[in-house]
Motif scaffolding. Sequence first.
Motif, PDB file in Angstrom:
ATOM      1  N   ALA A  37       0.846  -1.213   0.000  1.00 29.17           N
ATOM      2  CA  ALA A  37       0.000   0.000   0.000  1.00 29.17           C
ATOM      3  C   ALA A  37       0.874   1.255   0.000  1.00 29.17           C
ATOM      4  N   GLU A  38       0.292   2.347  -0.426  1.00 31.54           N
ATOM      5  CA  GLU A  38       0.977   3.638  -0.411  1.00 31.54           C
ATOM      6  C   GLU A  38       1.024   4.183   1.012  1.00 31.54           C
ATOM      7  N   TRP A  39       2.103   4.909   1.321  1.00 32.66           N
ATOM      8  CA  TRP A  39       2.217   5.558   2.625  1.00 32.66           C
ATOM      9  C   TRP A  39       1.252   6.731   2.692  1.00 32.66           C
ATOM     10  N   GLN A  40       0.597   6.871   3.834  1.00 33.20           N
ATOM     11  CA  GLN A  40      -0.309   7.998   4.095  1.00 33.20           C
ATOM     12  C   GLN A  40       0.337   8.860   5.177  1.00 33.20           C
ATOM     13  N   ALA A  41       0.670  10.102   4.829  1.00 35.05           N
ATOM     14  CA  ALA A  41       1.231  11.026   5.822  1.00 35.05           C
ATOM     15  C   ALA A  41       0.136  11.400   6.807  1.00 35.05           C
ATOM     16  N   LEU A  42       0.425  11.268   8.091  1.00 35.17           N
ATOM     17  CA  LEU A  42      -0.577  11.536   9.121  1.00 35.17           C
ATOM     18  C   LEU A  42      -0.332  12.841   9.859  1.00 35.17           C
ATOM     19  N   GLY A  43       0.841  13.394   9.731  1.00 37.53           N
ATOM     20  CA  GLY A  43       1.165  14.623  10.448  1.00 37.53           C
ATOM     21  C   GLY A  43       2.419  14.433  11.267  1.00 37.53           C
ATOM     22  N   GLY A  44       2.641  15.359  12.159  1.00 43.10           N
ATOM     23  CA  GLY A  44       3.856  15.262  12.940  1.00 43.10           C
ATOM     24  C   GLY A  44       3.824  16.082  14.196  1.00 43.10           C
ATOM     25  N   SER A  45       4.981  16.192  14.795  1.00 40.64           N
ATOM     26  CA  SER A  45       5.134  16.874  16.067  1.00 40.64           C
ATOM     27  C   SER A  45       6.608  17.228  16.203  1.00 40.64           C
ATOM     28  N   ALA A  46       6.987  17.719  17.353  1.00 40.26           N
ATOM     29  CA  ALA A  46       8.386  17.968  17.678  1.00 40.26           C
ATOM     30  C   ALA A  46       8.609  17.524  19.115  1.00 40.26           C
ATOM     31  N   THR A  47       9.827  17.088  19.398  1.00 40.47           N
ATOM     32  CA  THR A  47      10.123  16.618  20.745  1.00 40.47           C
ATOM     33  C   THR A  47      10.137  17.784  21.734  1.00 40.47           C
ATOM     34  N   ASP A  48       9.663  17.514  22.934  1.00 39.90           N
ATOM     35  CA  ASP A  48       9.621  18.525  23.992  1.00 39.90           C
ATOM     36  C   ASP A  48      10.926  18.487  24.795  1.00 39.90           C
ATOM     37  N   ALA A  49      10.971  19.206  25.896  1.00 47.54           N
ATOM     38  CA  ALA A  49      12.184  19.292  26.717  1.00 47.54           C
ATOM     39  C   ALA A  49      12.606  17.934  27.272  1.00 47.54           C
ATOM     40  N   ASP A  50      11.664  16.985  27.357  1.00 47.60           N
ATOM     41  CA  ASP A  50      11.965  15.639  27.824  1.00 47.60           C
ATOM     42  C   ASP A  50      12.290  14.701  26.659  1.00 47.60           C
ATOM     43  N   GLY A  51      12.365  15.248  25.427  1.00 45.42           N
ATOM     44  CA  GLY A  51      12.666  14.447  24.251  1.00 45.42           C
ATOM     45  C   GLY A  51      11.496  13.634  23.737  1.00 45.42           C
ATOM     46  N   ARG A  52      10.283  13.924  24.217  1.00 44.52           N
ATOM     47  CA  ARG A  52       9.102  13.129  23.863  1.00 44.52           C
ATOM     48  C   ARG A  52       8.171  13.872  22.923  1.00 44.52           C
ATOM     49  N   CYS A  53       7.503  13.106  22.068  1.00 41.16           N
ATOM     50  CA  CYS A  53       6.414  13.621  21.232  1.00 41.16           C
ATOM     51  C   CYS A  53       5.122  13.131  21.869  1.00 41.16           C
TER      52      CYS A  53
END
Length: 134
Positions: A37-53
């Motif tokens: 199947a084709e990849w579907q882009a779902l969106g994103g984020s950026a890591t916070d001060a704790d390195g977590r999304c």
Amino acid sequence: MSTDTTASVSTHILDTSAGRPAEGVAVRLAARSGRDAEWQALGGSATDADGRCKDLPALPEGTTHVRLDFAVEAYFEPSARNQAEAQQDAPAHRDSGSGVFFPEVAITFAVVPGEHYHVPLLLNPFGYSVYRGS
């Protein structure tokens, strides 16, 4: 195991060259339902001060494969953080003009409905490692 009909994903990044979380790394999430199947882009984020999304998008029902794309080059740019202090043992001369050998890290993995997948990225300018966490 949950009875949910979708899998869920979380991630965090530890900068092993500095011994601390990697803050401000852009992370994009994509999914597909089947290996052809084709990849579907779902969106994103950026890591916070704790390195977590903490706000990655939910996976659609029927997802069988997930891809996390980490844009790490900007994180390692000298203007983004002081390389000399963070990497005391780093070589003075680098092979890459940007100071990072892997400018992007793409991790692809299979998922099954009802499971949670935590995928930590252990990162330094010249290498990385990933694993399925808990």
